[in-house]
Design an enzyme around this catalytic site. Structure first.
Site, PDB file in Angstrom:
ATOM      1  N   HIS A 165      -1.194  -9.781  17.836  1.00  0.00           N
ATOM      2  CA  HIS A 165      -1.240  -9.118  16.447  1.00  0.00           C
ATOM      3  C   HIS A 165       0.098  -8.344  16.273  1.00  0.00           C
ATOM      4  O   HIS A 165       0.426  -7.570  15.327  1.00  0.00           O
ATOM      5  CB  HIS A 165      -2.344  -7.854  16.409  1.00  0.00           C
ATOM      6  CG  HIS A 165      -3.505  -8.557  16.544  1.00  0.00           C
ATOM      7  ND1 HIS A 165      -4.695  -7.845  16.537  1.00  0.00           N
ATOM      8  CD2 HIS A 165      -3.882  -9.717  16.190  1.00  0.00           C
ATOM      9  CE1 HIS A 165      -5.778  -8.774  16.644  1.00  0.00           C
ATOM     10  NE2 HIS A 165      -5.547  -9.913  16.641  1.00  0.00           N
ATOM     11  N   ASN A 200      -3.208  -5.461  21.024  1.00  0.00           N
ATOM     12  CA  ASN A 200      -2.578  -4.110  20.840  1.00  0.00           C
ATOM     13  C   ASN A 200      -1.258  -4.106  20.290  1.00  0.00           C
ATOM     14  O   ASN A 200      -0.482  -5.189  20.894  1.00  0.00           O
ATOM     15  CB  ASN A 200      -2.593  -3.248  22.110  1.00  0.00           C
ATOM     16  CG  ASN A 200      -4.040  -2.929  22.607  1.00  0.00           C
ATOM     17  OD1 ASN A 200      -4.962  -3.092  21.802  1.00  0.00           O
ATOM     18  ND2 ASN A 200      -3.883  -2.517  23.836  1.00  0.00           N
ATOM     19  N   THR A 257     -11.802  -4.395  24.908  1.00  0.00           N
ATOM     20  CA  THR A 257     -12.043  -5.016  23.350  1.00  0.00           C
ATOM     21  C   THR A 257     -13.353  -5.208  23.016  1.00  0.00           C
ATOM     22  O   THR A 257     -14.093  -5.676  23.726  1.00  0.00           O
ATOM     23  CB  THR A 257     -11.066  -6.285  23.418  1.00  0.00           C
ATOM     24  OG1 THR A 257     -11.255  -7.163  21.896  1.00  0.00           O
ATOM     25  CG2 THR A 257     -11.422  -7.423  24.355  1.00  0.00           C
ATOM     26  N   CYS A 295      15.713 -15.060   8.070  1.00  0.00           N
ATOM     27  CA  CYS A 295      16.054 -16.144   8.840  1.00  0.00           C
ATOM     28  C   CYS A 295      14.956 -16.145  10.145  1.00  0.00           C
ATOM     29  O   CYS A 295      14.940 -17.093  10.942  1.00  0.00           O
ATOM     30  CB  CYS A 295      17.423 -15.770   9.529  1.00  0.00           C
ATOM     31  SG  CYS A 295      17.325 -14.221  10.453  1.00  0.00           S
ATOM     32  N   TYR A 308       0.851  -1.283  -0.093  1.00  0.00           N
ATOM     33  CA  TYR A 308      -0.161  -0.043   0.003  1.00  0.00           C
ATOM     34  C   TYR A 308       0.825   1.378  -0.059  1.00  0.00           C
ATOM     35  O   TYR A 308       0.716   2.178  -0.677  1.00  0.00           O
ATOM     36  CB  TYR A 308      -0.836  -0.215   1.230  1.00  0.00           C
ATOM     37  CG  TYR A 308      -1.750   1.026   1.497  1.00  0.00           C
ATOM     38  CD1 TYR A 308      -2.932   1.243   0.827  1.00  0.00           C
ATOM     39  CD2 TYR A 308      -1.422   2.183   2.161  1.00  0.00           C
ATOM     40  CE1 TYR A 308      -3.706   2.207   0.716  1.00  0.00           C
ATOM     41  CE2 TYR A 308      -2.567   3.304   2.370  1.00  0.00           C
ATOM     42  CZ  TYR A 308      -3.453   3.262   1.691  1.00  0.00           C
ATOM     43  OH  TYR A 308      -4.306   4.274   1.849  1.00  0.00           O
TER      44      TYR A 308
END
Ligand code: NAD
Ligand code: ZN
Length: 270
Positions: free
Chosen positions: A123, A106, A209, A134, A59
């Site tokens: 994440h 987070n 969340t 590697c 992007y």
């Protein structure tokens, strides 16, 4: 003092093992936007466009003007945020042996910055790079993170970037050192470890969340099916509210320090 905080504290004090699952709301009081919030950097970028470009790096290369704006937003938010009272309270819960694993969605690195050590960053995090060759990782200081983003912005501004190798540093093995962030559609990190931690937990503390991003959102469901207690801290009802035994309707920065105080009181009166 909320009666719900008192009830949650009793559950935590009595539990054998406690696991927390956190999301963007825990960092809201550090000045970071939540994902579902109406404004902020997340609202300005369409995940479909990012996916169509083959991920974030694609992007940035395909749309350098938008890419530079995105990078400035990321630098200004994640390069300046400090841990808040919620992060510190979770680190304290670990230090008094009332939190055995902290699973977070987070990517800001603020749980580790506050002193939590048993953190599973499902994440990924901006505070680490991973080599595409590697697989080796290196931690990134906040200063280095900002300097890397500035370098990327400068390179994009030259409009001579046609390949990720023009944006990223190289590992000694020759591979590219990418920010260790899980992109849309990528496999999450630490799912086995997170699942094991949840399967061993008597209490799962869910905080900040909305419970819409999977597989993280499936972890409290899994714990509940096994009979574990689910405690939710969120100012608003979420997708996980129907599962929760106790819902504390307050901000993480207020509720978590109050919870730690209550756990210390309940624990010392047993
Ligand atoms: P979300 O934005 O979907 O949900 C945030 C939740 O936090 C909401 O339920 C909201 O009511 C609650 N909230 C808002 N302010 C709060 C406060 N002060 N205290 C407690 N709760 C509060 O977030 P999510 O479920 O984590 O999903 C977001 C996705 O985007 C994740 O995949 C994550 O990787 C990414 N993300 C990360 C960050 C970060 O690293 N700080 C920030 C935004 C998004
Ligand atoms: Zn390497």
């Amino acid at each position: 003092m909320h009666a719900t905080i008192e009830a949650a504290a009793r559950r935590l004090a009595d539990a054998g093992r406690v696991v927390a699952l956190t999301g963007a709301g825990v960092s809201a009081e550090s000045g970071l936007d939540t994902f579902r919030g109406a404004d902020g950097i997340w609202a300005r970028f369409d995940p479909d466009e990012v996916a169509a470009a083959g991920g974030w790096l694609g992007y940035l290369i395909a749309r350098p003007w938008d890419g530079m704006e995105l990078l400035r937003g990321i630098r200004d938010a994640f390069g300046t945020a400090e841990p808040n009272d919620a992060h510190r309270a979770l680190a304290e819960l670990e230090s008094i042996d009332r939190l055995h694993a902290l699973i977070t969605q987070n990517i800001d690195g603020l749980h580790r910055a506050a002193g939590s050590t048993h953190v599973i960053e499902m994440h990924g995090t901006f505070r680490r790079k991973r080599c595409s060759g590697c697989g080796g990782c290196e931690d990134v200081s906040r200063e280095r993170f900002v300097a890397d983003i500035d370098a990327m912005i400068a390179r994009l501004g030259s409009f001579l970037v046609h390949h990720p190798a023009h944006l990223l540093d190289r590992c000694p093995c020759g591979g590219l050192l990418r920010p260790d962030i899980v992109g849309f559609g990528d496999a999450v990190h630490g799912l086995v470890e997170a699942t094991e931690a949840v399967d061993a937990a008597d209490v799962v503390l869910v905080c900040g969340t909305s419970g819409v991003v999977y597989p993280a959102a499936s972890l409290p469901e899994r714990a509940r099916e096994r009979g574990a207690v689910v405690i939710e801290i969120d100012p608003l009802p979420t997708e996980l509210t129907p599962l929760a035994d106790i819902s504390v309707r307050d901000s993480a920065g207020r509720a978590l320090p109050a919870l730690v105080d209550a756990v210390r009181r309940v624990g010392s009166s047993v």
